[in-house]
Design an enzyme around this catalytic site. Structure first.
Site, PDB file in Angstrom:
ATOM      1  CE  LYS A  13      -2.193  -1.130   3.905  1.00  0.00           C
ATOM      2  NZ  LYS A  13      -1.760  -2.375   4.218  1.00  0.00           N
ATOM      3  NE  ARG A  88      -4.828  -1.558  10.023  1.00  0.00           N
ATOM      4  CZ  ARG A  88      -3.987  -0.909   9.307  1.00  0.00           C
ATOM      5  NH1 ARG A  88      -3.895   0.220   8.909  1.00  0.00           N
ATOM      6  NH2 ARG A  88      -3.031  -1.755   9.104  1.00  0.00           N
ATOM      7  NE  ARG A 127       7.758  -2.656   6.433  1.00  0.00           N
ATOM      8  CZ  ARG A 127       6.433  -2.368   6.493  1.00  0.00           C
ATOM      9  NH1 ARG A 127       6.022  -1.784   5.588  1.00  0.00           N
ATOM     10  NH2 ARG A 127       5.866  -3.020   7.390  1.00  0.00           N
ATOM     11  NE  ARG A 160       5.879  -1.134  10.140  1.00  0.00           N
ATOM     12  CZ  ARG A 160       5.046  -0.845   9.357  1.00  0.00           C
ATOM     13  NH1 ARG A 160       4.986  -0.148   8.454  1.00  0.00           N
ATOM     14  NH2 ARG A 160       3.814  -1.333   9.503  1.00  0.00           N
ATOM     15  NE  ARG A 171       1.696  -5.363  10.847  1.00  0.00           N
ATOM     16  CZ  ARG A 171       2.596  -5.240  10.044  1.00  0.00           C
ATOM     17  NH1 ARG A 171       3.736  -5.701  10.490  1.00  0.00           N
ATOM     18  NH2 ARG A 171       2.378  -4.395   8.839  1.00  0.00           N
TER      19      ARG A 171
HETATM   20  P1  AP5 Z   1       4.721  -1.361   1.779  1.00  0.00           P
HETATM   21  O1  AP5 Z   1       4.616  -0.701   0.592  1.00  0.00           O
HETATM   22  O2  AP5 Z   1       5.454  -1.023   3.130  1.00  0.00           O
HETATM   23  O3  AP5 Z   1       3.556  -2.136   2.356  1.00  0.00           O
HETATM   24  P2  AP5 Z   1       2.404  -1.826   3.186  1.00  0.00           P
HETATM   25  O4  AP5 Z   1       0.925  -2.305   2.349  1.00  0.00           O
HETATM   26  O5  AP5 Z   1       1.981  -0.316   3.279  1.00  0.00           O
HETATM   27  O6  AP5 Z   1       2.484  -2.545   4.459  1.00  0.00           O
HETATM   28  P3  AP5 Z   1       2.337  -1.884   5.970  1.00  0.00           P
HETATM   29  O7  AP5 Z   1       2.998  -2.862   6.690  1.00  0.00           O
HETATM   30  O8  AP5 Z   1       2.794  -0.439   6.095  1.00  0.00           O
HETATM   31  O9  AP5 Z   1       0.815  -2.250   6.219  1.00  0.00           O
HETATM   32  P4  AP5 Z   1       0.067  -2.201   7.384  1.00  0.00           P
HETATM   33  O10 AP5 Z   1      -1.166  -1.937   6.981  1.00  0.00           O
HETATM   34  O11 AP5 Z   1       0.314  -3.252   8.436  1.00  0.00           O
HETATM   35  O12 AP5 Z   1       0.621  -1.118   8.229  1.00  0.00           O
HETATM   36  P5  AP5 Z   1       0.092   0.442   8.604  1.00  0.00           P
HETATM   37  O13 AP5 Z   1       1.399   1.136   8.910  1.00  0.00           O
HETATM   38  O14 AP5 Z   1      -0.846   0.757   7.857  1.00  0.00           O
HETATM   39  O15 AP5 Z   1       5.504  -2.828   1.403  1.00  0.00           O
HETATM   40  C1  AP5 Z   1       6.047  -3.854   2.246  1.00  0.00           C
HETATM   41  C2  AP5 Z   1       7.206  -4.168   2.023  1.00  0.00           C
HETATM   42  O16 AP5 Z   1       7.404  -4.942   0.542  1.00  0.00           O
HETATM   43  C3  AP5 Z   1       8.330  -3.319   1.594  1.00  0.00           C
HETATM   44  O17 AP5 Z   1       9.563  -3.630   2.206  1.00  0.00           O
HETATM   45  C4  AP5 Z   1       8.574  -2.725   0.378  1.00  0.00           C
HETATM   46  O18 AP5 Z   1       9.595  -2.315  -0.280  1.00  0.00           O
HETATM   47  C5  AP5 Z   1       8.467  -4.432  -0.496  1.00  0.00           C
HETATM   48  N1  AP5 Z   1       7.415  -4.212  -1.634  1.00  0.00           N
HETATM   49  C6  AP5 Z   1       6.431  -3.282  -1.848  1.00  0.00           C
HETATM   50  N2  AP5 Z   1       6.040  -3.657  -3.279  1.00  0.00           N
HETATM   51  C7  AP5 Z   1       6.684  -4.651  -3.689  1.00  0.00           C
HETATM   52  C8  AP5 Z   1       6.780  -5.426  -4.855  1.00  0.00           C
HETATM   53  N3  AP5 Z   1       6.027  -5.146  -5.669  1.00  0.00           N
HETATM   54  N4  AP5 Z   1       7.554  -6.465  -4.948  1.00  0.00           N
HETATM   55  C9  AP5 Z   1       8.556  -6.611  -4.022  1.00  0.00           C
HETATM   56  N5  AP5 Z   1       8.505  -5.877  -2.889  1.00  0.00           N
HETATM   57  C10 AP5 Z   1       7.755  -4.918  -2.715  1.00  0.00           C
HETATM   58  O19 AP5 Z   1      -0.195   0.149   9.974  1.00  0.00           O
HETATM   59  C11 AP5 Z   1       0.524  -0.154  11.328  1.00  0.00           C
HETATM   60  C12 AP5 Z   1      -0.257  -0.244  12.461  1.00  0.00           C
HETATM   61  O20 AP5 Z   1      -0.966   1.098  13.012  1.00  0.00           O
HETATM   62  C13 AP5 Z   1      -1.582  -1.242  12.433  1.00  0.00           C
HETATM   63  O21 AP5 Z   1      -0.829  -2.641  12.678  1.00  0.00           O
HETATM   64  C14 AP5 Z   1      -2.528  -0.708  13.625  1.00  0.00           C
HETATM   65  O22 AP5 Z   1      -1.896  -1.178  14.995  1.00  0.00           O
HETATM   66  C15 AP5 Z   1      -2.209   0.819  13.407  1.00  0.00           C
HETATM   67  N6  AP5 Z   1      -3.101   1.370  12.626  1.00  0.00           N
HETATM   68  C16 AP5 Z   1      -2.991   1.811  11.330  1.00  0.00           C
HETATM   69  N7  AP5 Z   1      -3.978   2.445  10.877  1.00  0.00           N
HETATM   70  C17 AP5 Z   1      -5.059   2.058  11.558  1.00  0.00           C
HETATM   71  C18 AP5 Z   1      -6.537   2.331  11.724  1.00  0.00           C
HETATM   72  N8  AP5 Z   1      -7.022   2.655  10.657  1.00  0.00           N
HETATM   73  N9  AP5 Z   1      -7.151   1.721  12.662  1.00  0.00           N
HETATM   74  C19 AP5 Z   1      -6.627   0.855  13.755  1.00  0.00           C
HETATM   75  N10 AP5 Z   1      -5.139   0.937  13.705  1.00  0.00           N
HETATM   76  C20 AP5 Z   1      -4.494   1.465  12.789  1.00  0.00           C
HETATM   77 MG    MG Z   2       2.474   1.002   4.991  1.00  0.00          MG
END
Ligand code: AP5
Ligand code: MG
Length: 212
Positions: A13, A88, A127, A160, A171
Site C-alpha cells: 500500500k 480498517r 523490510r 519495524r 496483523r
Molecule cells: P509496503 O509498501 O510498506 O506495504 P504496506 O501495505 O504499506 O505494508 P504496511 O506494513 O505498512 O501495512 P500495514 O497495513 O500493516 O501497516 P500500517 O502502517 O498501515 O511494502 C511492504 C514491503 O514490501 C516493503 O519492504 C516494500 O519495499 C516491499 N514491496 C512493496 N511492493 C513490492 C513489490 N511489488 N515487489 C517486491 N517487494 C515489494 O499500520 C501499522 C499499525 O498501525 C497497525 O497494525 C495498527 O496497529 C495501526 N493502525 C494504522 N491504521 C489504523 C486504523 N485505521 N485503525 C486502527 N489501527 C490502525
Molecule cells: Mg504502509
C-alpha cells in the site's frame, strides 16, 4: 480525486500510494505513518502507542476517526487525498462516510490490492526502515547502497517493531477478522476495484486505467 487503498499488511500500500499521490497531485494520508511518528515521542502517550503497534493490534476506532477527521480538514486535502491504512473496520468506514458527507466530498474509488500471502511474509521480513528520516528499504526489492545504512542520512537501518514474524502473523489475523469485511461494504456501494499483481507498476497501471 479521493481514493482509499485497501489491503493486508505488506501488500505494498505504502509503495503504490507514493506513486499514486505523485501522479495525481493529492495528499497521502498513511495512518500507520502518523501513528509511528506519534509513538516516537518521548511521552507516556508515545510509549502507549509504541507498545500497541508492536503488538499488531488496532488502535481504537474513536481515536482513529478523530485523527483522520482532523487530517482531512487540512488545506492540502482539498485537491484530493489517498487514504492508506484507514478505514480498517466497519465502524471506521461508517464514520468516514459521515466525515465525507460533512465535507461535501465523495470517494472515487476503493482500490483493494491483492498479492499471495507467502509473498507478504517474505516482503515484511525483508523490510527495513531508517529510524531517523523514515526512508523505507527492502533487502530483496530496494536495498540500501551500503548494507544496513540509510542512503539519505547515514543512520543504521532497523526492522519495524511490528515486522517480527509472530507480529506479522497477528496483523494478518487482525486483517482477516476486522478489515477484510470492508471489501463487501464498498462492493455494495459500487466503489470497489480489485487490483491484483506482483509488481507495483502492474497494480498502479490497473488502478490508473480504471480511474480514467
Ligand atoms: P509496503 O509498501 O510498506 O506495504 P504496506 O501495505 O504499506 O505494508 P504496511 O506494513 O505498512 O501495512 P500495514 O497495513 O500493516 O501497516 P500500517 O502502517 O498501515 O511494502 C511492504 C514491503 O514490501 C516493503 O519492504 C516494500 O519495499 C516491499 N514491496 C512493496 N511492493 C513490492 C513489490 N511489488 N515487489 C517486491 N517487494 C515489494 O499500520 C501499522 C499499525 O498501525 C497497525 O497494525 C495498527 O496497529 C495501526 N493502525 C494504522 N491504521 C489504523 C486504523 N485505521 N485503525 C486502527 N489501527 C490502525
Ligand atoms: Mg504502509
Amino acid at each position: 480525486m479521493n481514493i482509499i487503498l485497501l489491503g493486508p499488511p505488506g501488500v505494498g500500500k505504502g509503495t503504490i500510494a507514493k506513486m499514486l499521490v505523485e501522479r495525481y497531485g493529492i495528499a497521502h494520508i498513511s495512518t500507520g505513518d502518523i501513528l509511528r511518528n506519534a509513538a516516537a515521542e518521548p511521552t507516556e502517550e508515545g510509549a502507549r502507542l509504541k507498545a500497541l503497534l508492536a503488538s499488531g493490534a488496532l488502535v481504537s476506532d474513536g481515536e482513529m476517526n478523530e485523527l483522520v477527521c482532523n487530517r482531512l480538514s487540512k488545506e492540502d486535502c482539498r485537491k484530493g487525498f489517498l487514504l492508506d491504512g484507514y478505514p480498517r473496520t466497519i465502524p471506521q468506514a461508517e464514520a468516514l462516510d459521515e466525515i465525507l458527507e460533512s465535507m461535501d466530498a465523495a470517494l472515487d474509488m476503493v482500490a483493494a490490492v491483492e498479492v499471495p500471502e507467502e509473498e507478504i511474509i517474505k516482503r515484511l521480513s525483508a523490510r527495513r526502515v531508517c529510524p531517523k528520516c523514515g526512508k523505507p528499504y527492502n533487502l530483496d526489492f530496494s536495498p540500501p547502497k551500503r548494507e544496513g545504512v540509510c542512503d539519505a542520512c547515514g543512520s543504521k537501518l532497523v526492522l519495524r517493531d511490528d515486522d517480527k514474524p509472530e507480529t506479522i502473523r497477528k496483523r494478518l489475523q487482525v486483517y482477516v477478522q476486522q478489515t477484510a469485511p470492508l471489501a463487501e461494504y464498498y462492493r455494495n456501494k459500487k466503489l470497489l476495484f480489485v487490483a491484483r499483481g506482483l509488481t507495483s507498476e502492474e497494480i498502479l497501471g490497473k488502478i490508473a486505467a480504471e480511474l480514467k
